[in-house]
Design a protein around this motif. Structure first.
Motif, PDB file in Angstrom:
ATOM      1  N   ASP A 172       0.849  -1.187   0.000  1.00  0.00           N
ATOM      2  CA  ASP A 172       0.000   0.000   0.000  1.00  0.00           C
ATOM      3  C   ASP A 172       0.885   1.238   0.000  1.00  0.00           C
ATOM      4  O   ASP A 172       2.113   1.143  -0.045  1.00  0.00           O
ATOM      5  N   ARG A 173       0.304   2.401   0.039  1.00  0.00           N
ATOM      6  CA  ARG A 173       1.085   3.645  -0.074  1.00  0.00           C
ATOM      7  C   ARG A 173       1.988   3.901   1.125  1.00  0.00           C
ATOM      8  O   ARG A 173       2.870   4.745   1.081  1.00  0.00           O
ATOM      9  N   TYR A 174       1.749   3.153   2.201  1.00  0.00           N
ATOM     10  CA  TYR A 174       2.587   3.322   3.397  1.00  0.00           C
ATOM     11  C   TYR A 174       3.707   2.276   3.461  1.00  0.00           C
ATOM     12  O   TYR A 174       4.470   2.237   4.417  1.00  0.00           O
ATOM     13  N   GLY A 175       3.762   1.408   2.451  1.00  0.00           N
ATOM     14  CA  GLY A 175       4.798   0.379   2.414  1.00  0.00           C
ATOM     15  C   GLY A 175       4.415  -0.931   3.070  1.00  0.00           C
ATOM     16  O   GLY A 175       5.219  -1.855   3.130  1.00  0.00           O
ATOM     17  N   ASN A 176       3.195  -1.015   3.559  1.00  0.00           N
ATOM     18  CA  ASN A 176       2.731  -2.271   4.158  1.00  0.00           C
ATOM     19  C   ASN A 176       2.447  -3.295   3.062  1.00  0.00           C
ATOM     20  O   ASN A 176       1.900  -2.960   2.007  1.00  0.00           O
ATOM     21  N   VAL A 177       2.825  -4.534   3.305  1.00  0.00           N
ATOM     22  CA  VAL A 177       2.663  -5.598   2.318  1.00  0.00           C
ATOM     23  C   VAL A 177       1.520  -6.520   2.728  1.00  0.00           C
ATOM     24  O   VAL A 177       1.483  -7.028   3.851  1.00  0.00           O
ATOM     25  N   ASP A 178       0.571  -6.739   1.809  1.00  0.00           N
ATOM     26  CA  ASP A 178      -0.514  -7.693   2.039  1.00  0.00           C
ATOM     27  C   ASP A 178       0.015  -9.090   1.718  1.00  0.00           C
ATOM     28  O   ASP A 178       0.285  -9.418   0.566  1.00  0.00           O
ATOM     29  N   ARG A 179       0.171  -9.907   2.734  1.00  0.00           N
ATOM     30  CA  ARG A 179       0.757 -11.233   2.563  1.00  0.00           C
ATOM     31  C   ARG A 179      -0.299 -12.348   2.600  1.00  0.00           C
ATOM     32  O   ARG A 179       0.023 -13.504   2.840  1.00  0.00           O
ATOM     33  N   ASN A 180      -1.544 -12.006   2.369  1.00  0.00           N
ATOM     34  CA  ASN A 180      -2.613 -13.002   2.368  1.00  0.00           C
ATOM     35  C   ASN A 180      -2.805 -13.613   0.982  1.00  0.00           C
ATOM     36  O   ASN A 180      -2.770 -12.913  -0.024  1.00  0.00           O
ATOM     37  N   ILE A 181      -2.987 -14.917   0.962  1.00  0.00           N
ATOM     38  CA  ILE A 181      -3.311 -15.625  -0.270  1.00  0.00           C
ATOM     39  C   ILE A 181      -4.502 -16.543   0.005  1.00  0.00           C
ATOM     40  O   ILE A 181      -4.817 -16.846   1.156  1.00  0.00           O
ATOM     41  N   THR A 182      -5.168 -16.956  -1.042  1.00  0.00           N
ATOM     42  CA  THR A 182      -6.289 -17.883  -0.944  1.00  0.00           C
ATOM     43  C   THR A 182      -5.867 -19.218  -1.543  1.00  0.00           C
ATOM     44  O   THR A 182      -5.250 -19.257  -2.607  1.00  0.00           O
ATOM     45  N   VAL A 183      -6.195 -20.295  -0.850  1.00  0.00           N
ATOM     46  CA  VAL A 183      -5.831 -21.635  -1.304  1.00  0.00           C
ATOM     47  C   VAL A 183      -7.094 -22.462  -1.486  1.00  0.00           C
ATOM     48  O   VAL A 183      -7.925 -22.554  -0.575  1.00  0.00           O
ATOM     49  N   GLN A 184      -7.239 -23.036  -2.676  1.00  0.00           N
ATOM     50  CA  GLN A 184      -8.332 -23.971  -2.927  1.00  0.00           C
ATOM     51  C   GLN A 184      -7.768 -25.388  -2.936  1.00  0.00           C
ATOM     52  O   GLN A 184      -6.853 -25.704  -3.689  1.00  0.00           O
ATOM     53  N   ILE A 185      -8.328 -26.230  -2.075  1.00  0.00           N
ATOM     54  CA  ILE A 185      -7.883 -27.615  -1.956  1.00  0.00           C
ATOM     55  C   ILE A 185      -8.981 -28.515  -2.509  1.00  0.00           C
ATOM     56  O   ILE A 185     -10.127 -28.449  -2.062  1.00  0.00           O
ATOM     57  N   LYS A 186      -8.643 -29.347  -3.477  1.00  0.00           N
ATOM     58  CA  LYS A 186      -9.573 -30.362  -3.960  1.00  0.00           C
ATOM     59  C   LYS A 186      -9.141 -31.710  -3.369  1.00  0.00           C
ATOM     60  O   LYS A 186      -7.956 -32.035  -3.373  1.00  0.00           O
ATOM     61  N   TYR A 187     -10.140 -32.467  -2.889  1.00  0.00           N
ATOM     62  CA  TYR A 187      -9.801 -33.693  -2.166  1.00  0.00           C
ATOM     63  C   TYR A 187     -10.908 -34.737  -2.304  1.00  0.00           C
ATOM     64  O   TYR A 187     -12.047 -34.433  -2.646  1.00  0.00           O
ATOM     65  N   LYS A 188     -10.521 -35.969  -2.026  1.00  0.00           N
ATOM     66  CA  LYS A 188     -11.450 -37.092  -1.930  1.00  0.00           C
ATOM     67  C   LYS A 188     -11.565 -37.499  -0.465  1.00  0.00           C
ATOM     68  O   LYS A 188     -10.632 -37.305   0.324  1.00  0.00           O
ATOM     69  N   ILE A 189     -12.693 -38.099  -0.099  1.00  0.00           N
ATOM     70  CA  ILE A 189     -12.891 -38.561   1.267  1.00  0.00           C
ATOM     71  C   ILE A 189     -12.104 -39.850   1.487  1.00  0.00           C
ATOM     72  O   ILE A 189     -12.225 -40.808   0.714  1.00  0.00           O
ATOM     73  N   ALA A 190     -11.303 -39.890   2.540  1.00  0.00           N
ATOM     74  CA  ALA A 190     -10.541 -41.091   2.879  1.00  0.00           C
ATOM     75  C   ALA A 190     -11.470 -42.151   3.455  1.00  0.00           C
ATOM     76  O   ALA A 190     -12.421 -41.834   4.180  1.00  0.00           O
ATOM     77  N   SER A 191     -11.205 -43.406   3.141  1.00  0.00           N
ATOM     78  CA  SER A 191     -12.004 -44.487   3.710  1.00  0.00           C
ATOM     79  C   SER A 191     -11.749 -44.576   5.209  1.00  0.00           C
ATOM     80  O   SER A 191     -10.680 -44.193   5.707  1.00  0.00           O
TER      81      SER A 191
END
Length: 232
Positions: A172-191
């Motif tokens: 941002d204009r003050y030099g702060n860094v946005d370090r957030n990311i979004t993660v999508q996990i695709k998965y199957k149900i374990a037996s």
């Protein structure tokens, strides 16, 4: 994709409300029947009643005060519950989306470390919060989703020049860094007879959760500020 390494710790994550494509999301109402099926839980008359209160509320309220009408309706409700358990969906690919934070660039490894602790799980909520349902019923217990080996995916590889521009664009204009990311996990149900399930089950049950374990099929990282922009 993220390279694998290992962090140690304990963390509960919450999912964030982004929708990606046509992925199937797992919620408490779906998860309870997966758990009841996989764990081969024996349904008692009392639990059938709590199913009725939770999932067939209108029928329950309409017939509960007439024992003759209720008897007939209850037989149908029990069959509906058995069918829901028998038809629990183990075959679909599910997905969950969560927000994570990345750390300072690692110049030796060529990428950003990502904060994912070993033991991370996602609480999916309860099917019922009704005081008419016994506190110890399965329908009042919270469901916990553990993504097996999720903590191994704790590094976001990126070339130095690309990473520099990536970080610059998140200031941002003050030099702060946005370090957030979004993660999508695709998965199957374990037996439920798998080692992955057994590794999590005792911990979850001892903390009053009903366990479900997902086996990762893919992980996609997105820019938190733009949920449609994947980070290559």
């Amino acid at each position: 994709y993220m390279k694998k390494s290992l962090l140690v710790g304990l963390l509960i994550l919450t999912s964030v409300c982004f929708v990606f494509g046509q992925s199937k999301n797992l919620d408490a109402e779906t998860g309870i029947f997966i758990y009841l099926n996989g764990s081969e839980t024996v349904m008692t008359e009392e639990e059938y009643l709590y199913y009725a209160i939770t999932f067939e509320t209108e029928t329950y309220n309409k017939y509960k005060n007439d024992e003759f009408e209720w008897y007939d309706q209850f037989q149908k409700i029990k069959q509906n519950c058995d069918n829901a358990i028998a038809n629990a969906d183990f075959s679909s690919t599910y997905s969950i989306v969560t927000g994570l934070e990345f750390g300072d660039y690692d110049f030796e490894k060529g990428g950003f470390p990502v904060s994912i602790a070993e033991g991370t799980f996602f609480p999916l909520g309860k099917c019922s919060y009704s005081s008419s349902v016994n506190y110890y019923s399965v329908f009042r217990k919270e469901i916990a989703l553990s993504i097996d080996s999720f903590s191994d995916y704790n590094f976001l590889p990126m070339e130095k020049d690309v990473a520099k521009a990536f970080l610059q664009g998140r200031k941002d204009r003050y030099g702060n860094v946005d370090r957030n990311i979004t993660v999508q996990i695709k998965y199957k149900i374990a037996s439920y007879d798998s080692e992955e399930y057994k590794d999590f089950a005792d911990l979850a049950i001892s903390n009053n959760y009903l366990p479900i374990v997902g086996i990762i099929e893919s992980i996609t990282v997105y820019d938190f500020s733009d949920s449609n922009k994947a980070i290559e």
